[in-house]
Design an enzyme around this catalytic site. Sequence first.
Site, PDB file in Angstrom:
ATOM      1  N   ASN A 136       0.907  -1.193   0.258  1.00 41.80           N
ATOM      2  CA  ASN A 136      -0.141  -0.076   0.148  1.00 41.80           C
ATOM      3  C   ASN A 136       0.807   1.155   0.229  1.00 41.80           C
ATOM      4  O   ASN A 136       1.238   1.035   0.884  1.00 41.80           O
ATOM      5  CB  ASN A 136      -0.774   0.142   1.013  1.00 41.80           C
ATOM      6  CG  ASN A 136      -1.634   0.982   0.974  1.00 41.80           C
ATOM      7  OD1 ASN A 136      -1.324   2.601   1.115  1.00 41.80           O
ATOM      8  ND2 ASN A 136      -3.215   1.116   1.502  1.00 41.80           N
ATOM      9  N   HIS A 180      -2.863  -0.019  -3.521  1.00 43.12           N
ATOM     10  CA  HIS A 180      -2.802  -0.720  -2.766  1.00 43.12           C
ATOM     11  C   HIS A 180      -1.923  -1.390  -2.820  1.00 43.12           C
ATOM     12  O   HIS A 180      -0.855  -1.899  -3.479  1.00 43.12           O
ATOM     13  CB  HIS A 180      -4.555  -1.918  -2.294  1.00 43.12           C
ATOM     14  CG  HIS A 180      -5.398  -0.798  -2.140  1.00 43.12           C
ATOM     15  ND1 HIS A 180      -6.748  -0.902  -0.580  1.00 43.12           N
ATOM     16  CD2 HIS A 180      -6.011   0.924  -0.984  1.00 43.12           C
ATOM     17  CE1 HIS A 180      -7.960  -0.301  -0.912  1.00 43.12           C
ATOM     18  NE2 HIS A 180      -6.751   1.346  -0.865  1.00 43.12           N
ATOM     19  N   GLU A 203      -2.361  -5.457  -3.303  1.00 40.46           N
ATOM     20  CA  GLU A 203      -2.313  -5.949  -4.747  1.00 40.46           C
ATOM     21  C   GLU A 203      -2.421  -5.164  -6.062  1.00 40.46           C
ATOM     22  O   GLU A 203      -2.318  -6.339  -6.879  1.00 40.46           O
ATOM     23  CB  GLU A 203      -3.661  -6.449  -4.206  1.00 40.46           C
ATOM     24  CG  GLU A 203      -3.899  -7.376  -2.857  1.00 40.46           C
ATOM     25  CD  GLU A 203      -5.128  -6.820  -2.088  1.00 40.46           C
ATOM     26  OE1 GLU A 203      -4.154  -5.104  -1.636  1.00 40.46           O
ATOM     27  OE2 GLU A 203      -6.028  -7.048  -1.480  1.00 40.46           O
ATOM     28  N   SER A 222      -7.352  -8.935   3.660  1.00 42.25           N
ATOM     29  CA  SER A 222      -8.295  -9.655   3.194  1.00 42.25           C
ATOM     30  C   SER A 222      -9.069  -8.185   1.625  1.00 42.25           C
ATOM     31  O   SER A 222      -8.930  -6.803   2.381  1.00 42.25           O
ATOM     32  CB  SER A 222      -9.643  -9.451   4.794  1.00 42.25           C
ATOM     33  OG  SER A 222     -10.771  -9.923   3.027  1.00 42.25           O
ATOM     34  N   CYS A 245      -9.781  -5.562  -0.292  1.00 41.24           N
ATOM     35  CA  CYS A 245     -10.622  -4.289   0.279  1.00 41.24           C
ATOM     36  C   CYS A 245     -11.828  -4.758  -2.168  1.00 41.24           C
ATOM     37  O   CYS A 245     -11.950  -5.520  -2.411  1.00 41.24           O
ATOM     38  CB  CYS A 245     -10.259  -3.268  -0.402  1.00 41.24           C
ATOM     39  SG  CYS A 245      -9.903  -2.624  -1.861  1.00 41.24           S
ATOM     40  N   CYS A 300     -10.097  -4.494  -5.424  1.00 40.43           N
ATOM     41  CA  CYS A 300      -8.511  -5.183  -5.234  1.00 40.43           C
ATOM     42  C   CYS A 300      -9.183  -6.345  -5.625  1.00 40.43           C
ATOM     43  O   CYS A 300      -8.810  -6.991  -6.442  1.00 40.43           O
ATOM     44  CB  CYS A 300      -7.743  -5.787  -4.001  1.00 40.43           C
ATOM     45  SG  CYS A 300      -6.588  -3.649  -3.652  1.00 40.43           S
ATOM     46  N   ASP A 349      -8.514   4.632   3.935  1.00 39.81           N
ATOM     47  CA  ASP A 349      -7.697   3.782   3.488  1.00 39.81           C
ATOM     48  C   ASP A 349      -8.853   3.065   2.664  1.00 39.81           C
ATOM     49  O   ASP A 349      -8.848   2.460   2.049  1.00 39.81           O
ATOM     50  CB  ASP A 349      -6.661   3.026   3.714  1.00 39.81           C
ATOM     51  CG  ASP A 349      -5.466   2.748   2.757  1.00 39.81           C
ATOM     52  OD1 ASP A 349      -5.109   2.598   1.689  1.00 39.81           O
ATOM     53  OD2 ASP A 349      -5.386   1.037   2.766  1.00 39.81           O
TER      54      ASP A 349
END
Lengths: 154, 154
Positions: free
Chosen positions: B47, B58, B60, B85, B87, B90, B150
């Site tokens: 991130n 982010h 990912e 986990s 978002c 992503c 975020d």
Amino acid sequence: MTRQQVSDDAEALAVALAEARAGRAEGGVPIGAALVVDGEVLAVGRNKRVQEASPILHGETDCLANAGRLPASVYARATMVTTLSPCDMCTGAILLYGIPRVVIGENRTFLGGEHLLRTRGVEVVVLEDRDCIELMREFVAAEPELWNEDIGEE
Amino acid sequence: MTRQQVSDDAEALAVALAEARAGRAEGGVPIGAALVVDGEVLAVGRNKRVQEASPILHGETDCLANAGRLPASVYARATMVTTLSPCDMCTGAILLYGIPRVVIGENRTFLGGEHLLRTRGVEVVVLEDRDCIELMREFVAAEPELWNEDIGEE
């Protein structure tokens, strides 16, 4: 800096379409976006897969990146305007930030996550704009491999 | 360049966690990711909201950006490994590129789009790793405003 004012969805779409056309002129994927808040264009963006060799800079995400870090209260008043129905990633970005309204130039050449957006309470307006459709049709016919790469297909 | 080999999900998660910790050390949001293909780490990411003032980087998505433009056939063999986990954005990026498997460090501090991933046929493995949980708990307690920004909340 004075921000561009737009008086309706058609004017906002014209801003996004200018971005898409600039992308095509650069040899890129011709999809553009604008983030409109309180009648002002806060940021614009365009797909930069080719220009920046990036798989995450679609029209909408590039626009969000160009808008920079914003508080949730600004996203909550925003409309994301995009020349093409948003892909899964851009759909997710709209949902992440709680953008309540999306204006889409067309969904004839590609249908993205509109159903998910509506399910999650986002207002989705599809204009089926002829210029947007024509731009994408010309591009997909001319550059099928690039287009397939952009939507994760072979 | 020789790419880092990982022999299992735990080793791959350790690579992502190192990215998350590097992000925390930079004053950023401590979420990291790794894209693993055929047992090799193709790219890592973290991130960069703070570091690059970007709302779209982010763990990912930064990882996908760092991997560069890839053919669909590579994504089809990939595992996205992330400390937290994913978002909505992503989640959508994983779906866009047809990544078939996602390894998640933990979903106790934030639960993202796991249900949608599974609904769309993605294999989702949640490790509930103590180090990942502890890193996020410490961060959220220390920087609640940054964390809320975020995830698009007030």
